[in-house]
Each structure stands twice: as C-alpha cells, then as structure tokens.
Design a protein around this motif. Structure first.
Motif, PDB file in Angstrom:
ATOM      1  N   VAL A 224      16.611 -39.997  48.544  1.00  0.00           N
ATOM      2  CA  VAL A 224      15.616 -39.856  49.602  1.00  0.00           C
ATOM      3  C   VAL A 224      16.299 -39.962  50.961  1.00  0.00           C
ATOM      4  N   GLU A 225      15.686 -39.297  51.918  1.00  0.00           N
ATOM      5  CA  GLU A 225      16.068 -39.449  53.314  1.00  0.00           C
ATOM      6  C   GLU A 225      14.885 -40.097  54.022  1.00  0.00           C
ATOM      7  N   PHE A 226      15.151 -41.173  54.692  1.00  0.00           N
ATOM      8  CA  PHE A 226      14.075 -41.937  55.328  1.00  0.00           C
ATOM      9  C   PHE A 226      13.718 -41.360  56.696  1.00  0.00           C
ATOM     10  N   ALA A 227      12.450 -41.600  57.060  1.00  0.00           N
ATOM     11  CA  ALA A 227      11.971 -41.277  58.409  1.00  0.00           C
ATOM     12  C   ALA A 227      11.119 -42.459  58.858  1.00  0.00           C
ATOM     13  N   GLY A 228      11.716 -43.641  58.813  1.00  0.00           N
ATOM     14  CA  GLY A 228      11.005 -44.879  59.090  1.00  0.00           C
ATOM     15  C   GLY A 228      10.887 -45.720  57.833  1.00  0.00           C
ATOM     16  N   PHE A 229      10.565 -47.002  58.025  1.00  0.00           N
ATOM     17  CA  PHE A 229      10.521 -47.932  56.899  1.00  0.00           C
ATOM     18  C   PHE A 229       9.189 -48.669  56.774  1.00  0.00           C
ATOM     19  N   TYR A 230       8.230 -48.342  57.611  1.00  0.00           N
ATOM     20  CA  TYR A 230       6.843 -48.767  57.457  1.00  0.00           C
ATOM     21  C   TYR A 230       6.693 -50.280  57.339  1.00  0.00           C
ATOM     22  N   GLY A 231       7.470 -50.983  58.139  1.00  0.00           N
ATOM     23  CA  GLY A 231       7.351 -52.431  58.197  1.00  0.00           C
ATOM     24  C   GLY A 231       8.077 -53.185  57.105  1.00  0.00           C
ATOM     25  N   CYS A 232       8.759 -52.497  56.219  1.00  0.00           N
ATOM     26  CA  CYS A 232       9.485 -53.156  55.130  1.00  0.00           C
ATOM     27  C   CYS A 232      10.849 -53.647  55.620  1.00  0.00           C
ATOM     28  N   SER A 233      11.290 -54.753  55.078  1.00  0.00           N
ATOM     29  CA  SER A 233      12.592 -55.298  55.422  1.00  0.00           C
ATOM     30  C   SER A 233      13.686 -54.558  54.665  1.00  0.00           C
ATOM     31  N   ALA A 234      14.926 -54.743  55.098  1.00  0.00           N
ATOM     32  CA  ALA A 234      16.050 -54.125  54.407  1.00  0.00           C
ATOM     33  C   ALA A 234      16.144 -54.620  52.966  1.00  0.00           C
ATOM     34  N   VAL A 235      15.869 -55.890  52.754  1.00  0.00           N
ATOM     35  CA  VAL A 235      15.910 -56.444  51.394  1.00  0.00           C
ATOM     36  C   VAL A 235      14.867 -55.767  50.517  1.00  0.00           C
ATOM     37  N   GLU A 236      13.672 -55.575  51.047  1.00  0.00           N
ATOM     38  CA  GLU A 236      12.602 -54.919  50.285  1.00  0.00           C
ATOM     39  C   GLU A 236      12.945 -53.472  49.964  1.00  0.00           C
ATOM     40  N   VAL A 237      13.460 -52.751  50.954  1.00  0.00           N
ATOM     41  CA  VAL A 237      13.810 -51.342  50.744  1.00  0.00           C
ATOM     42  C   VAL A 237      14.933 -51.225  49.718  1.00  0.00           C
ATOM     43  N   SER A 238      15.937 -52.079  49.842  1.00  0.00           N
ATOM     44  CA  SER A 238      17.046 -52.067  48.899  1.00  0.00           C
ATOM     45  C   SER A 238      16.557 -52.318  47.477  1.00  0.00           C
ATOM     46  N   ARG A 239      15.636 -53.240  47.323  1.00  0.00           N
ATOM     47  CA  ARG A 239      15.083 -53.550  45.998  1.00  0.00           C
ATOM     48  C   ARG A 239      14.342 -52.335  45.421  1.00  0.00           C
TER      49      ARG A 239
ATOM     50  N   GLU B  61      22.992 -52.292  61.194  1.00  0.00           N
ATOM     51  CA  GLU B  61      22.968 -53.415  60.263  1.00  0.00           C
ATOM     52  C   GLU B  61      21.909 -53.196  59.188  1.00  0.00           C
ATOM     53  N   PHE B  62      20.724 -52.729  59.572  1.00  0.00           N
ATOM     54  CA  PHE B  62      19.656 -52.457  58.603  1.00  0.00           C
ATOM     55  C   PHE B  62      20.134 -51.433  57.570  1.00  0.00           C
ATOM     56  N   HIS B  63      20.756 -50.356  58.038  1.00  0.00           N
ATOM     57  CA  HIS B  63      21.178 -49.310  57.110  1.00  0.00           C
ATOM     58  C   HIS B  63      22.363 -49.745  56.256  1.00  0.00           C
ATOM     59  N   ARG B  64      23.210 -50.594  56.798  1.00  0.00           N
ATOM     60  CA  ARG B  64      24.282 -51.141  55.974  1.00  0.00           C
ATOM     61  C   ARG B  64      23.705 -51.947  54.822  1.00  0.00           C
ATOM     62  N   GLU B  65      22.666 -52.707  55.100  1.00  0.00           N
ATOM     63  CA  GLU B  65      22.060 -53.554  54.076  1.00  0.00           C
ATOM     64  C   GLU B  65      21.396 -52.748  52.965  1.00  0.00           C
ATOM     65  N   ILE B  66      20.876 -51.565  53.283  1.00  0.00           N
ATOM     66  CA  ILE B  66      20.222 -50.775  52.229  1.00  0.00           C
ATOM     67  C   ILE B  66      21.189 -49.770  51.594  1.00  0.00           C
ATOM     68  N   GLY B  67      22.432 -49.741  52.064  1.00  0.00           N
ATOM     69  CA  GLY B  67      23.429 -48.859  51.470  1.00  0.00           C
ATOM     70  C   GLY B  67      23.369 -47.427  51.940  1.00  0.00           C
ATOM     71  N   CYS B  68      22.768 -47.202  53.090  1.00  0.00           N
ATOM     72  CA  CYS B  68      22.645 -45.860  53.654  1.00  0.00           C
ATOM     73  C   CYS B  68      23.624 -45.715  54.805  1.00  0.00           C
ATOM     74  N   ASP B  69      24.598 -44.824  54.671  1.00  0.00           N
ATOM     75  CA  ASP B  69      25.650 -44.751  55.693  1.00  0.00           C
ATOM     76  C   ASP B  69      25.576 -43.503  56.556  1.00  0.00           C
ATOM     77  N   TYR B  70      24.528 -42.695  56.407  1.00  0.00           N
ATOM     78  CA  TYR B  70      24.416 -41.460  57.184  1.00  0.00           C
ATOM     79  C   TYR B  70      23.176 -41.547  58.068  1.00  0.00           C
ATOM     80  N   ILE B  71      23.402 -41.695  59.374  1.00  0.00           N
ATOM     81  CA  ILE B  71      22.334 -41.845  60.357  1.00  0.00           C
ATOM     82  C   ILE B  71      22.193 -40.522  61.105  1.00  0.00           C
TER      83      ILE B  71
END
Length: 255
Positions: A39-54, A82-92
């Motif tokens: 998936v490619e994100f277009a926002g995280f809808y209030g979810c934390s990096a930990v939640e998205v990663s899970r 930092e948020f994207h590092r935590e979810i493992g997404c390296d392409y901004i």
C-alpha cells in the motif's frame, strides 16, 4: 504472445480515503484480501506508528511509499521521517503543489531547489524522496522546457526520484511510455491508472491505457511497484473499483 512476467501491485489508499477514515484496520484487511501486496499511504487517520506497523504486519502488506503534503515536508520533516522509519516505509513522496507555482518561473525554480534540499535531507536519514506529477507540470514550461522535465533535470536523481502518474501524463497529451523510458532507473514506483474514452478515471484494464506496453517498458526501466489508483469512481463504489482493477490484472496474467 507476450512473456509472462509477474509484477508487484500495490494500492494507493487515497482511492479508499472514505473507508480509511471510517476504519483503517478494516480497510487494510480488505485490501489484502483482494490480493494487493503493498500500500501507499495518503495519511494515517489518527493512528500511531505502532498501530500502523501492527496492521501492516497482521495483513502482510508492504508499506511501499507515503504521500506527504508539501506543508508537512516543510514544517515537520524530522517528525515525518521518524514516523515512517517506525512503520518501515522509506519512500516519501510529495504528491501535490499548487499548479500556480509552475506558471511563475521564479516560483518554479525556487520550488525545485526546495524539493532537492528536502530530498537530500531525506536521503541523509537513509530514506528516499520522490515527486508525483499531475497534468499541470507537463502543461507548463520552465525556460522553454516542460516543467516536469525541468524539475528532474535540475535535481539529482539520488535526491528526487520520479513517481510517474501515467494517467496524468496521458491526460496532458504526452506519451507515458516515452516517460517511462526517459526516467529509467529513477522510477521505483509508478501510479497505474486507466482512462475511460471520455478522459475520466477508469478501473485498471477497462480503459484505453496500454497495460502490456506499460509493464513491458516499466519492467525494463527499473519499476519495482505498480500502484493502482483511481482518484474518483464513477460507476462503482471505491472498494468495488479496486476489486475490479485487481481482477483485470489477474485475468491478464500480470498478478
């Protein structure tokens, strides 16, 4: 007969923005069930990096990339990285800037310099940065050159990758296959859209775009992910539309 070469298909979640706003975890579950691998994100809808990663781990979805507004890139870049590092997404990816910026040469030149500086900062953190086009970057000129080409020519390839949106290239009257060839090695991700005969958005495989040509050229140009996106869905719900796109890709043997 073409040679079968399976490709990696992801989904830009902007297509399912209303579903994501209601329930991101349920939406990601449905995306995975349909057969999308990333998936490619277009926002995280209030979810934390930990939640998205899970969520990503639970549904075995790869975080291909993330669209981040120019305002957030300017004002919150350390936090964004930092948020994207935590979810493992390296392409901004910068997904949009005001079209008026490309109608003024001085503002366009300043923006291009700014994008390169952002890209270098992203790169210093071990991530990658790219720019996503619409039609207006191809419809305007900068010092006599198509503005999108000027943007990429005036920036280092290592600092600003090209996330080519093939629909918008065609919509601007340019050849999407020529652009895939032109930026070979600089386009790890492309937006795979289709176009109805009247120019509106269509489910992938139901419109006028040459999918076999796109995959043939893309696969030799270094494209790693083809990201399905449909900005607006006219005849079906957005979830049904992304289902049809995947079914079409499976029928044609690309998945």
């Amino acid at each position: 007969m073409r040679l079968f070469v399976p490709v990696q298909i992801g989904l830009q979640l902007y297509t399912l923005r209303e579903e994501c706003a209601r329930n991101l975890v349920e939406t990601l579950s449905k995306v995975a069930e349909l057969g999308y691998r990333g998936v490619e994100f277009a926002g995280f809808y209030g979810c934390s990096a930990v939640e998205v990663s899970r969520m990503l781990q639970e549904f075995n979805l790869h975080p291909i990339a993330s669209h981040v507004s120019i305002d957030d890139l300017r004002q919150r870049l350390p936090e964004v990285l930092e948020f994207h590092r935590e979810i493992g997404c390296d392409y901004i990816v910068c997904p949009w800037v005001g079209p008026q910026l490309f109608r003024d040469g001085n503002r366009a030149r300043a923006l291009i310099g700014e994008l390169e500086e952002i890209g270098k900062t992203v790169g210093q953190r071990g991530m990658r940065f790219g720019y996503h086009n619409h039609a207006f970057e191809l419809e305007n000129r900068l010092d006599g050159e198509i503005a999108l080409d000027a943007l990429y020519r005036r920036t280092e390839a290592s600092a600003v990758l090209a996330e080519l949106d093939l629909y918008w290239i065609r919509r601007a009257g340019e050849d999407e296959l020529a652009y895939l060839r032109r930026y070979a090695g600089r386009i790890p991700v492309v937006h795979l859209k289709d176009m109805a005969e009247d120019g509106f958005f269509a489910e992938v495989g139901t419109g006028v775009m040459d999918l076999d040509g796109i995959f043939a050229v893309g696969n030799t140009s270094g494209v790693q992910w083809y990201v399905v996106e449909q900005d607006e869905c006219r005849h079906h719900s957005s979830l049904e539309s992304v289902k049809i796109s995947m079914e079409q890709l499976k029928e044609r043997g690309w998945v």
